[in-house]
Design a protein around this motif. Structure first.
Motif, short mmCIF file in Angstrom:
data_model
loop_
_atom_site.label_atom_id
_atom_site.label_comp_id
_atom_site.label_asym_id
_atom_site.label_seq_id
_atom_site.Cartn_x
_atom_site.Cartn_y
_atom_site.Cartn_z
N ARG B 40 -9.92 4.84 2.84
CA ARG B 40 -8.57 5.12 2.35
C ARG B 40 -8.23 4.22 1.16
O ARG B 40 -7.66 4.65 0.17
CB ARG B 40 -7.57 4.90 3.49
CG ARG B 40 -6.14 5.18 3.08
CD ARG B 40 -5.19 4.95 4.23
NE ARG B 40 -3.82 5.19 3.82
CZ ARG B 40 -2.79 5.04 4.62
NH1 ARG B 40 -2.97 4.65 5.86
NH2 ARG B 40 -1.56 5.27 4.19
N SER B 44 -7.62 5.24 -2.89
CA SER B 44 -6.49 4.84 -3.72
C SER B 44 -6.95 4.10 -4.96
O SER B 44 -6.45 4.32 -6.06
CB SER B 44 -5.53 3.96 -2.90
OG SER B 44 -4.99 4.68 -1.82
N SER B 87 -0.29 9.57 0.34
CA SER B 87 -1.41 8.75 0.74
C SER B 87 -2.17 9.44 1.87
O SER B 87 -1.55 9.96 2.80
CB SER B 87 -0.91 7.39 1.21
OG SER B 87 -1.97 6.62 1.71
N ASP B 95 0.34 13.89 6.12
CA ASP B 95 0.58 12.89 5.08
C ASP B 95 2.06 12.83 4.76
O ASP B 95 2.63 13.79 4.23
CB ASP B 95 -0.22 13.24 3.83
CG ASP B 95 -1.71 13.31 4.12
OD1 ASP B 95 -2.12 12.68 5.11
OD2 ASP B 95 -2.43 13.99 3.37
N ILE B 99 2.71 6.72 -2.12
CA ILE B 99 2.39 5.44 -2.74
C ILE B 99 2.57 5.58 -4.25
O ILE B 99 2.04 6.52 -4.85
CB ILE B 99 0.94 5.01 -2.42
CG1 ILE B 99 0.81 4.74 -0.93
CG2 ILE B 99 0.56 3.78 -3.22
CD1 ILE B 99 -0.57 4.32 -0.52
#
Lengths: 89, 784
Positions: B40, B44, B87, B95, B99
């Motif tokens: 994860r 990002s 995110s 979800d 972010i």
């Protein structure tokens, strides 16, 4: 004899160890792949960009910069419709 | 015993059965969780890196495109991305977390790096920074251009200068809100700036135009040997002096007891000196200096206007001192003032005299009203407070540098100044691309001057102001505006559908009380039971949504540049039908046009006239660039000098294009930059003011775009008669409307109620994702 076979623990640890090691091997393999991907993805992207910017393309800089004609990002930023009630503009 | 031991062994064996598997399960679960977290996070990071790279590439591309179009607004392009992305999550409801990704990139295509702007090119080449907030493009300008802006002696009445931090003082008062304290601090900053500006107008004794100089030309009839005047004549003379005072020609503080007191009404019997003639009628006072000539001629047909103009043209009564920063280490940095000052980057000359707050006794001027710069204190008055006693103590005089005893040798920079009256005095030389930077209004910020002209109406300056754009990138503690840019506060709302008629929530039936249809938003979750070995049921899950996430972000702007909203604002612009002045002439505004002077001088008046690039002649000079030799790029760039303007070909890899502008040919151009329609063979006077942009129906024209891009601002509020900027059918919002009322609260809204507008960016992010997962149940038990 049957009871002995039923409660026999001989080689149990060997079997469990083998089983655990196989699973651990997969886990470690997956972990290595994740770590590799997490690092290499960033590095490959930077390398790809640097190569793109430093290699004379001999054509339109727009192609070299790979930014396209549409400077807007593919994100649904402004929604007009029945939910917000304003369908115009 | 052996039997007992065998049982213990068997019991121990039973307790450890499957221990490794259990431990592996626990360990594996933890490991998989960690791997998921890493994935994860890596996702990002990868996205952030991609956006960073993309921002840089888009910046480079926009810089290149600007160069291709011959525009240097994005010579050094800057791009800022702000995106609120979902995110990746595996929560029950899918979800939900957003972010913020913020990426910034910049790029410079060097083709036009050294391009010398002509004065008439500045306004269309002001620097722009691009901000993308959830895909909406906001091209913010970073400078403004003022054409022929008249310098005005400021009046700061009703205010007091304070060195005490107004905000801190306000915060000690529990009844004041932070907003009130911020407003108080800004107001105090503006007041201090006003007094600073006022102090830096020079009014030299003996050189200034005195009110007494006008006494001799007042066309009043002389009755009697004692030069007594009648009441009517006294009124007429008063009108003249009042006019001169109201237009700033005469400063009341310069009037002494032996002269007529400006601003007062003369009474019968007042004695005037000089010879007077003419029979006076009752005058009507002019309302501005531009009206003075017409008023004078109409009122005093026998009066000698030339005498008035001669006095005004030779006016050394007052002029503005222009300040510039001089870094330590160059030849212009001096610790003692020169005897005289002229030209760019000269230190304050010893004889310049300005009003003061405190002044060393030795520096008081002859008249005692101003402080002269004999010992150079003004150069080291970094905040230009006029407190020269304090400055003198902090920066002791020193004969020469280096010296460890005086801060004068160890300071990073000092102020230098010159009189702001003409091109020579400030070092303006358009022919050689010399455009000096000066602080002209006491803001402690320099502007780039492209033209200066002094005539009987005053001093007019054309300049590029880096503080005048949408975003003031030069903002610092000395700025009198809020800190501009993206604010730290952001709100996210999940938008629900309502009935438009009454604002009530949309019922599940989809029919509002007034019969209109609506569609309720929903987050639809269906889940079956987990696998049950007894019934052999399987997991099934359905997740479906139809909602809008409304993300509000705030961008503090420095100025209202009218690039996003209509220019139509009666608070600052003349109404249709009102008069406007331009080039010393007065005209009536017409719909949708620039202020048009009543007459255009004939082209023939320009025949054979020599002019300097950037000057007014009296139309406008145009400068054509002679070709030169370009400089090749580092990697294959070739510069080709043209005969009429240099052309450079940038290299493929950051090569520098040639800059071939090494000479100038100057002609009087009958076409540029006339904004009003002139007929062939005539020329217009450069414009100084606009009429409001309105159509034939008197409705404000919508600004169709901002920087040739779709205007992201959907509604404007705050100003009187400020209207929506988006072309189309935006509602007109009066003074009572705010960005949080009615339909405005979900639109990108510009609040112009303050001189520093606040932009509310409302991003409406549609989320219509869904998923449906169920195992194949064919041949299985019935799934409930």
């Amino acid at each position: 004899m049957m009871n002995l076979c039923k409660n026999n623990t001989i080689a149990q640890s060997t079997i469990e160890f083998t089983f655990a090691m196989i699973v651990i091997m997969f886990l470690v393999y997956g972990m290595v792949q994740v770590f590799r991907w997490a690092g290499m993805d960033l590095a490959n992207r930077r390398y790809s960009q640097d190569v793109s910017l430093t290699t004379p393309p001999g054509k339109d800089p727009a192609t070299q910069l790979n930014a396209g004609d549409d400077l807007f990002l593919p994100i649904a930023a402004v929604y007009h419709g029945r939910i917000t009630g304003n369908t115009g503009q | 015993m052996p039997k007992m031991e065998n049982k213990k062994v068997q019991a121990a064996a039973k307790k450890t059965a499957g221990q490794a598997a259990v431990e592996l399960a626990v360990f594996g679960a933890i490991l998989i969780f960690l791997l998921g977290t890493i994935i994860r996070s890596a996702y990002s990071n990868s996205y952030a890196q991609n956006q960073n790279f993309k921002a840089m590439r888009i910046a480079m591309l926009s810089s290149w495109r600007g160069a291709q179009a011959g525009n240097i607004a994005r010579n050094s392009a800057s791009v800022l991305f702000v995106e609120d992305r979902l995110s990746p999550d595996s929560s029950k409801y899918g979800d939900l977390d957003r972010i913020p990704f913020i990426a910034q990139g910049s790029g410079t295509f060097s083709y036009y790096t050294l391009y010398p702007l002509d004065p008439d090119e500045v306004s269309s080449n002001l620097p722009i920074m691009d901000v993308y907030i959830n895909g909406q493009h906001f091209p913010f300008s970073n400078a403004s251009y003022s054409l022929n802006q008249r310098l005005i002696y400021p009046t700061c009445s009703g205010q007091i200068q304070s060195t005490v931090a107004a905000q801190a003082q306000c915060q000690s008062d529990p009844t004041k809100t932070p907003q009130q304290c911020q407003a108080a601090a800004q107001q105090q900053c503006l007041t201090n700036q006003c007094f600073r500006n006022q102090r830096e107008w020079v009014q030299q004794s003996g050189q200034s135009v005195r009110e007494s100089q006008f006494e001799g030309i007042v066309p009043v009839s002389q009755t009697g040997s004692s030069a007594d005047i009648s009441q009517a004549e006294a009124n007429n003379a008063s009108a003249i002096f009042n006019a001169l005072e109201s237009t700033g020609v005469i400063d009341p503080s310069t009037v002494t007891g032996s002269e007529l007191q400006v601003g007062t009404t003369l009474t019968q019997g007042t004695k005037l000196t000089g010879g007077y003639s003419g029979d006076l009628a009752s005058p009507v006072s002019p309302t501005s200096l531009s009206n003075f000539t017409a008023w004078f001629n109409a009122t005093y047909p026998n009066g000698d206007l030339n005498q008035v103009q001669a006095i005004l043209s030779g006016d050394k009564r007052q002029y503005k001192i222009f300040y510039t920063m001089v870094p330590n280490g160059i030849s212009q940095f001096v610790t003692t003032p020169p005897a005289s000052c002229s030209g760019t980057n000269n230190a304050l000359c010893a004889t310049v005299a300005v009003p003061f707050v405190t002044c060393p006794a030795a520096n008081l001027s002859v008249d005692g009203q101003s402080c002269i710069n004999t010992n150079g204190d003004m150069q080291f008055d970094l905040y230009r407070t006029g407190d020269y006693v304090t400055v003198h103590n902090a920066f002791p005089e020193v004969s020469s540098c280096p010296s460890t005893l005086s801060m004068r040798c160890n300071i990073a920079w000092e102020w230098a100044a010159t009189e702001g009256t003409d091109s020579t005095s400030i070092g303006l030389d358009p022919g050689n691309n010399q455009y000096p930077n000066y602080d002209i209004n006491g803001s402690l910020k320099e502007v780039t001057i492209y033209g200066i002209d002094t005539n009987q109406d005053g001093t007019f300056v054309s300049y590029e102001d880096p503080t005048g754009g949408d975003i003031d990138l030069s903002w610092d503690a000395n700025s009198c505006t809020p800190k501009p840019g993206l604010q730290t506060n952001a709100q996210i709302y999940t938008f629900t559908s309502t009935c438009l008629s009454n604002g009530s929530p949309c019922p599940t039936s989809g029919i509002c009380s007034d019969g209109t249809a609506c569609s309720p938003t929903y987050l639809n979750i269906k889940e079956g039971k987990l696998y049950n070995p007894e019934t052999a049921q399987f997991v099934r899950s359905a997740n479906k949504r139809d909602s809008i996430d409304l993300v509000q972000r705030q961008v503090q702007l420095s100025n209202n540049t009218y690039r996003f909203c209509s220019q139509y604002d009666n608070s600052i612009m003349p109404s249709v039908g009102a008069t406007c002045s331009s080039g010393g002439q007065t005209a009536t505004c017409s719909n949708g046009t620039f202020c048009t002077p009543p007459t255009c001088p004939a082209l023939t008046t320009l025949a054979g006239k020599a002019c300097v690039p950037g000057d007014i002649c009296p139309g406008t000079c145009i400068t054509t660039k002679n070709g030169g030799n370009g400089n090749g790029g580092n990697n294959g760039g070739n510069g080709n000098g043209g005969n009429n303007g240099g052309n450079g070909n940038g290299g493929n890899n950051g090569g520098n294009g040639g800059n071939g502008w090494n000479g100038w040919t100057t002609i009087c151009n009958p076409d540029m930059p006339c904004l009003n329609p002139c007929t062939d063979g005539s020329i217009c006077t450069p414009q100084t003011s606009n009429c409001p942009m309105t159509n034939s129906s008197g409705v404000s024209n919508m600004v169709p775009n901002a920087d040739n891009a779709p205007n992201p601002v959907e509604v404007c509020v705050g100003g009187s008669n400020t209207t929506c900027a988006v072309s189309g059918s935006c509602p007109v919002n009066g003074a009572g409307s705010t960005c949080f009322t009615g339909d405005n609260m979900k639109k990108t809204c510009l609040d112009t109620s303050s001189s520093s507008p606040m932009l509310f960016v409302r991003s409406r992010l549609e989320d219509r994702r869904g998923r449906f997962w169920m195992t194949d149940t064919s041949g299985q038990l019935k799934v409930q």
